[in-house]
Design a protein around this motif. Structure first.
Motif, PDB file in Angstrom:
ATOM      1  N   LEU A 177       0.826  -1.204   0.000  1.00 11.73           N
ATOM      2  CA  LEU A 177       0.000   0.000   0.000  1.00 11.73           C
ATOM      3  C   LEU A 177       0.863   1.259   0.000  1.00 11.73           C
ATOM      4  CD1 LEU A 177      -2.802  -1.246   2.388  1.00 11.73           C
ATOM      5  CD2 LEU A 177      -3.040  -0.735  -0.057  1.00 11.73           C
ATOM      6  N   ALA A 178       2.003   1.219   0.674  1.00  9.23           N
ATOM      7  CA  ALA A 178       2.926   2.360   0.659  1.00  9.23           C
ATOM      8  C   ALA A 178       3.463   2.584  -0.752  1.00  9.23           C
ATOM      9  CB  ALA A 178       4.073   2.130   1.643  1.00  9.23           C
ATOM     10  N   ARG A 179       3.786   1.509  -1.444  1.00  8.29           N
ATOM     11  CA  ARG A 179       4.290   1.637  -2.822  1.00  8.29           C
ATOM     12  C   ARG A 179       3.237   2.238  -3.747  1.00  8.29           C
ATOM     13  NH1 ARG A 179       7.084  -3.641  -4.993  1.00  8.29           N
ATOM     14  NH2 ARG A 179       7.341  -2.254  -6.748  1.00  8.29           N
ATOM     15  N   GLU A 180       1.956   2.003  -3.398  1.00  6.56           N
ATOM     16  CA  GLU A 180       0.856   2.549  -4.202  1.00  6.56           C
ATOM     17  C   GLU A 180       0.402   3.915  -3.670  1.00  6.56           C
ATOM     18  OE1 GLU A 180      -2.096  -0.549  -4.025  1.00  6.56           O
ATOM     19  OE2 GLU A 180      -0.720  -2.014  -4.882  1.00  6.56           O
ATOM     20  N   ASP A 181       1.167   4.468  -2.723  1.00  2.16           N
ATOM     21  CA  ASP A 181       0.863   5.755  -2.110  1.00  2.16           C
ATOM     22  C   ASP A 181      -0.513   5.747  -1.435  1.00  2.16           C
ATOM     23  OD1 ASP A 181       1.820   8.229  -1.373  1.00  2.16           O
ATOM     24  OD2 ASP A 181       0.931   9.250  -3.104  1.00  2.16           O
ATOM     25  N   GLU A 182      -0.826   4.614  -0.783  1.00  2.00           N
ATOM     26  CA  GLU A 182      -2.112   4.445  -0.105  1.00  2.00           C
ATOM     27  C   GLU A 182      -1.949   4.419   1.416  1.00  2.00           C
ATOM     28  OE1 GLU A 182      -5.203   4.198  -1.566  1.00  2.00           O
ATOM     29  OE2 GLU A 182      -4.269   4.596  -3.505  1.00  2.00           O
ATOM     30  N   THR A 183      -0.848   4.924   1.931  1.00  2.00           N
ATOM     31  CA  THR A 183      -0.649   4.975   3.378  1.00  2.00           C
ATOM     32  C   THR A 183      -0.635   6.428   3.805  1.00  2.00           C
ATOM     33  OG1 THR A 183       1.754   4.885   3.087  1.00  2.00           O
ATOM     34  CG2 THR A 183       0.633   2.803   3.552  1.00  2.00           C
ATOM     35  N   PRO A 184      -0.978   6.740   5.028  1.00  2.00           N
ATOM     36  CA  PRO A 184      -1.276   5.821   6.127  1.00  2.00           C
ATOM     37  C   PRO A 184      -2.568   5.032   5.862  1.00  2.00           C
ATOM     38  CG  PRO A 184      -1.297   8.127   6.874  1.00  2.00           C
ATOM     39  CD  PRO A 184      -1.000   8.127   5.430  1.00  2.00           C
ATOM     40  N   VAL A 185      -2.593   3.795   6.384  1.00  2.00           N
ATOM     41  CA  VAL A 185      -3.725   2.898   6.178  1.00  2.00           C
ATOM     42  C   VAL A 185      -4.307   2.499   7.532  1.00  2.00           C
ATOM     43  CG1 VAL A 185      -2.245   0.836   6.092  1.00  2.00           C
ATOM     44  CG2 VAL A 185      -4.496   0.795   4.988  1.00  2.00           C
ATOM     45  N   GLN A 186      -5.625   2.400   7.583  1.00  2.00           N
ATOM     46  CA  GLN A 186      -6.300   1.958   8.796  1.00  2.00           C
ATOM     47  C   GLN A 186      -6.452   0.439   8.774  1.00  2.00           C
ATOM     48  OE1 GLN A 186      -9.890   4.325   8.855  1.00  2.00           O
ATOM     49  NE2 GLN A 186      -8.847   5.963   9.966  1.00  2.00           N
ATOM     50  N   THR A 187      -6.696  -0.127   9.953  1.00  2.00           N
ATOM     51  CA  THR A 187      -6.683  -1.587  10.093  1.00  2.00           C
ATOM     52  C   THR A 187      -7.714  -2.285   9.215  1.00  2.00           C
ATOM     53  OG1 THR A 187      -8.113  -1.442  12.038  1.00  2.00           O
ATOM     54  CG2 THR A 187      -5.737  -1.561  12.421  1.00  2.00           C
ATOM     55  N   HIS A 188      -8.912  -1.758   9.105  1.00  2.00           N
ATOM     56  CA  HIS A 188      -9.938  -2.444   8.312  1.00  2.00           C
ATOM     57  C   HIS A 188      -9.575  -2.479   6.830  1.00  2.00           C
ATOM     58  CE1 HIS A 188     -11.151   1.782   8.406  1.00  2.00           C
ATOM     59  NE2 HIS A 188     -11.749   1.575   7.252  1.00  2.00           N
ATOM     60  N   ASP A 189      -8.988  -1.401   6.328  1.00  2.00           N
ATOM     61  CA  ASP A 189      -8.555  -1.394   4.927  1.00  2.00           C
ATOM     62  C   ASP A 189      -7.365  -2.323   4.718  1.00  2.00           C
ATOM     63  OD1 ASP A 189     -10.499   0.474   4.124  1.00  2.00           O
ATOM     64  OD2 ASP A 189      -9.204   2.153   4.701  1.00  2.00           O
ATOM     65  N   LEU A 190      -6.475  -2.368   5.695  1.00  2.00           N
ATOM     66  CA  LEU A 190      -5.307  -3.242   5.606  1.00  2.00           C
ATOM     67  C   LEU A 190      -5.727  -4.707   5.634  1.00  2.00           C
ATOM     68  CD1 LEU A 190      -2.276  -3.623   5.466  1.00  2.00           C
ATOM     69  CD2 LEU A 190      -2.193  -3.292   7.951  1.00  2.00           C
ATOM     70  N   ARG A 191      -6.688  -5.046   6.488  1.00  2.00           N
ATOM     71  CA  ARG A 191      -7.169  -6.436   6.548  1.00  2.00           C
ATOM     72  C   ARG A 191      -7.733  -6.847   5.189  1.00  2.00           C
ATOM     73  NH1 ARG A 191     -11.950  -8.893   6.875  1.00  2.00           N
ATOM     74  NH2 ARG A 191     -12.999  -6.918   7.252  1.00  2.00           N
ATOM     75  N   ARG A 192      -8.528  -5.981   4.589  1.00  2.00           N
ATOM     76  CA  ARG A 192      -9.117  -6.285   3.277  1.00  2.00           C
ATOM     77  C   ARG A 192      -8.010  -6.526   2.247  1.00  2.00           C
ATOM     78  NH1 ARG A 192     -11.701  -1.632   2.279  1.00  2.00           N
ATOM     79  NH2 ARG A 192     -13.053  -2.057   4.034  1.00  2.00           N
ATOM     80  N   HIS A 193      -6.995  -5.683   2.263  1.00  2.00           N
ATOM     81  CA  HIS A 193      -5.874  -5.832   1.328  1.00  2.00           C
ATOM     82  C   HIS A 193      -5.138  -7.151   1.576  1.00  2.00           C
ATOM     83  CE1 HIS A 193      -2.652  -4.606  -1.361  1.00  2.00           C
ATOM     84  NE2 HIS A 193      -1.816  -5.084  -0.454  1.00  2.00           N
ATOM     85  N   CYS A 194      -4.875  -7.471   2.835  1.00  2.00           N
ATOM     86  CA  CYS A 194      -4.157  -8.712   3.170  1.00  2.00           C
ATOM     87  C   CYS A 194      -4.942  -9.940   2.731  1.00  2.00           C
ATOM     88  CB  CYS A 194      -3.871  -8.781   4.670  1.00  2.00           C
ATOM     89  SG  CYS A 194      -2.625  -7.602   5.227  1.00  2.00           S
ATOM     90  N   ARG A 195      -6.237  -9.914   2.926  1.00  2.00           N
ATOM     91  CA  ARG A 195      -7.061 -11.054   2.505  1.00  2.00           C
ATOM     92  C   ARG A 195      -6.991 -11.250   0.990  1.00  2.00           C
ATOM     93  NH1 ARG A 195     -12.556 -11.387   6.105  1.00  2.00           N
ATOM     94  NH2 ARG A 195     -11.623 -12.766   7.653  1.00  2.00           N
ATOM     95  N   ARG A 196      -7.027 -10.145   0.252  1.00  2.00           N
ATOM     96  CA  ARG A 196      -6.904 -10.237  -1.210  1.00  2.00           C
ATOM     97  C   ARG A 196      -5.551 -10.826  -1.584  1.00  2.00           C
ATOM     98  NH1 ARG A 196      -9.097  -5.156  -1.695  1.00  2.00           N
ATOM     99  NH2 ARG A 196      -7.027  -4.273  -1.950  1.00  2.00           N
ATOM    100  N   GLN A 197      -4.497 -10.335  -0.930  1.00  2.00           N
ATOM    101  CA  GLN A 197      -3.146 -10.810  -1.236  1.00  2.00           C
ATOM    102  C   GLN A 197      -2.981 -12.285  -0.889  1.00  2.00           C
ATOM    103  OE1 GLN A 197      -2.571  -8.140  -3.288  1.00  2.00           O
ATOM    104  NE2 GLN A 197      -0.539  -8.923  -2.915  1.00  2.00           N
TER     105      GLN A 197
END
Length: 115
Positions: A24-44
């Motif tokens: 998400l940092a590489r995509e300039d999407e940080t700072p990130v909140q936990t709920h958005d991060l969980r969604r991203h991790c599940r996709r990954q």
């Protein structure tokens, strides 16, 4: 001071969360909140050929972020907005370079990341 890399002492779940913050940092999407991060991790995780992690809950993400912050790998930042109860949700950014993360995490988790 120990010569041990922080990657040697964090679980695969923590590494998945760290990779999520990194991507998400590489995509300039940080700072990130936990709920958005969980969604991203599940996709990954759906793209990774490993069954060693399992499903990641929001509680897993929160615990991992605390651990990663203790290891100096992520930083918590002050929230820019508040919730309806007046409390801001914490957000996180990467505290090290993406290259350091890609070099340190378990190869099974990479699946083309860092290319």
């Amino acid at each position: 001071m120990s010569d041990e890399s922080p990657f040697e002492s964090i679980s695969l779940t923590n590494q998945v969360v760290l990779l999520g913050v990194t991507e998400l940092a590489r995509e300039d999407e940080t700072p990130v909140q936990t709920h958005d991060l969980r969604r991203h991790c599940r996709r990954q995780l759906s793209e990774v050929d490993t069954e060693v992690v399992g499903t990641i809950t929001e509680a897993d993400v929160i615990r991992s972020l605390y651990r990663l912050e203790d290891e100096g790998l992520v930083d918590e930042v002050e929230p820019t907005e508040t919730s309806p109860t007046g409390k801001g949700r914490p957000a996180y950014t990467l505290a090290v370079t993406a290259g350091r993360v890609y070099d340190g995490v378990d190869d099974e988790l990479l699946n083309g990341a860092g290319d």
